[in-house]
Design an enzyme around this catalytic site. Structure first.
Site, PDB file in Angstrom:
ATOM      1  N   SER A 197       0.822  -1.208   0.000  1.00  0.00           N
ATOM      2  CA  SER A 197       0.000   0.000   0.000  1.00  0.00           C
ATOM      3  C   SER A 197       0.855   1.257   0.000  1.00  0.00           C
ATOM      4  O   SER A 197       2.003   1.258   0.438  1.00  0.00           O
ATOM      5  CB  SER A 197      -0.907   0.027   1.232  1.00  0.00           C
ATOM      6  OG  SER A 197      -1.685  -1.135   1.294  1.00  0.00           O
TER       7      SER A 197
HETATM    8  N1  SAH Z   1      -0.317  -5.333   3.961  1.00  0.00           N
HETATM    9  C1  SAH Z   1       0.280  -5.641   2.688  1.00  0.00           C
HETATM   10  C2  SAH Z   1      -0.698  -5.404   1.569  1.00  0.00           C
HETATM   11  C3  SAH Z   1      -0.625  -6.485   0.560  1.00  0.00           C
HETATM   12  S1  SAH Z   1      -1.913  -6.493  -0.648  1.00  0.00           S
HETATM   13  C4  SAH Z   1       1.563  -4.878   2.484  1.00  0.00           C
HETATM   14  O1  SAH Z   1       1.833  -3.928   3.258  1.00  0.00           O
HETATM   15  O2  SAH Z   1       2.343  -5.234   1.603  1.00  0.00           O
HETATM   16  C5  SAH Z   1      -3.112  -7.546   0.104  1.00  0.00           C
HETATM   17  C6  SAH Z   1      -2.666  -8.905   0.513  1.00  0.00           C
HETATM   18  O3  SAH Z   1      -3.795  -9.626   0.995  1.00  0.00           O
HETATM   19  C7  SAH Z   1      -2.071  -9.769  -0.610  1.00  0.00           C
HETATM   20  O4  SAH Z   1      -0.815 -10.222  -0.217  1.00  0.00           O
HETATM   21  C8  SAH Z   1      -3.067 -10.909  -0.763  1.00  0.00           C
HETATM   22  O5  SAH Z   1      -2.474 -12.136  -1.131  1.00  0.00           O
HETATM   23  C9  SAH Z   1      -3.657 -10.980   0.628  1.00  0.00           C
HETATM   24  N2  SAH Z   1      -4.979 -11.616   0.730  1.00  0.00           N
HETATM   25  C10 SAH Z   1      -6.023 -11.541  -0.142  1.00  0.00           C
HETATM   26  N3  SAH Z   1      -7.066 -12.234   0.319  1.00  0.00           N
HETATM   27  C11 SAH Z   1      -6.672 -12.775   1.510  1.00  0.00           C
HETATM   28  C12 SAH Z   1      -7.312 -13.601   2.483  1.00  0.00           C
HETATM   29  N4  SAH Z   1      -8.554 -14.019   2.338  1.00  0.00           N
HETATM   30  N5  SAH Z   1      -6.603 -13.966   3.581  1.00  0.00           N
HETATM   31  C13 SAH Z   1      -5.327 -13.538   3.770  1.00  0.00           C
HETATM   32  N6  SAH Z   1      -4.675 -12.756   2.887  1.00  0.00           N
HETATM   33  C14 SAH Z   1      -5.341 -12.375   1.786  1.00  0.00           C
END
Ligand code: SAH
Length: 218
Positions: free
Chosen positions: A69
């Site tokens: 993000s």
């Molecule tokens: N907090 C992260 C944001 C990553 S984008 C950062 O700072 O880099 C969102 C993330 O959520 C992705 O890695 C994706 O694989 C994960 N995601 C999507 N659906 C999910 C779920 N149901 N349970 C756990 N993770 C999930």
């Protein structure tokens, strides 16, 4: 390629400028959050070829179609979660591990769940090195929460849900706060929602429009 090997000093200067221009100037006030954003080396959470843009005012790709993000969003969500050293914190969507690290600068223990095993493995190694013994990671569907570690004072979801997962609501402590992007099924709209549990029940408030990758079902 030599410009990709930025010195630690250059990266620190960029990070401090990022905090000044993107975080403080846009209204983030919580000193703990500001200090955490100053400390966490965001460039380490990106692949080497992306480090040049680590402190830009935007999200960045982290592979597998996912993104880290924008710095302001990480700071703002962390501020809204109102965490302190003793807070029990759950993050859904570890991704690069950057948001996890910002949370771990403030709370002693952080739990985080990631659906994609390869992303989880990569961020686990870095987080273990930076915060030994303080970050608890699990691969799986974060919509299930983390029952053994519940209830949580703060839950931060970093992917957009169609509706707030009921198991996450059930795992909120009294006076707990959940920050979650909720997407419309009929349009591209997404809103960041703050859910709070009080004696009277759960109340929800919309904070602002956001754009996150979708929360997937495991
Ligand atoms: N907090 C992260 C944001 C990553 S984008 C950062 O700072 O880099 C969102 C993330 O959520 C992705 O890695 C994706 O694989 C994960 N995601 C999507 N659906 C999910 C779920 N149901 N349970 C756990 N993770 C999930």
């Amino acid at each position: 390629m030599s410009e990709l090997r930025l010195s630690e000093e250059t990266l620190t200067v960029r990070r401090l400028a990022m905090v000044e221009h993107q975080i403080i100037r846009r209204g983030v006030r919580d000193e703990r959050v500001i200090e955490a954003m100053r400390k966490v080396p965001r460039h380490l959470f990106l692949s080497e070829t992306m480090r040049e843009s680590a402190y830009d005012d935007s999200p960045q790709p982290i592979g597998f179609g996912q993104t880290i993000s924008q710095p302001y969003i990480v700071a703002s969500m962390t501020e809204q979660a109102r965490i302190s050293k003793r807070s029990r914190v759950l993050e859904v969507g570890t991704g690069s591990g950057y948001q996890t690290a910002v949370l771990a600068e403030i709370a002693e223990h952080v739990h985080s769940v990631e659906l994609i095993p390869d992303l989880a493995t990569r961020s686990a190694a870095l987080l273990k090195e930076l915060y030994p013994g303080r970050i608890h990671l699990r691969v799986g569907d974060g919509q299930e929460g983390w029952l053994d570690a519940a209830p949580f004072d703060a839950i931060i979801v970093t992917a957009a849900a169609e509706q707030i997962p009921s198991k996450l609501l059930n795992q909120m402590a009294m006076n707990g706060r959940m920050i979650i992007p909720v997407r419309s099924v009929t349009s591209d709209n997404q809103e960041l929602v703050l859910a709070r549990r009080t004696e009277a029940g759960v109340s929800c408030e919309t904070l602002y429009q956001v754009r996150f990758v979708p929360l997937k079902s495991g």
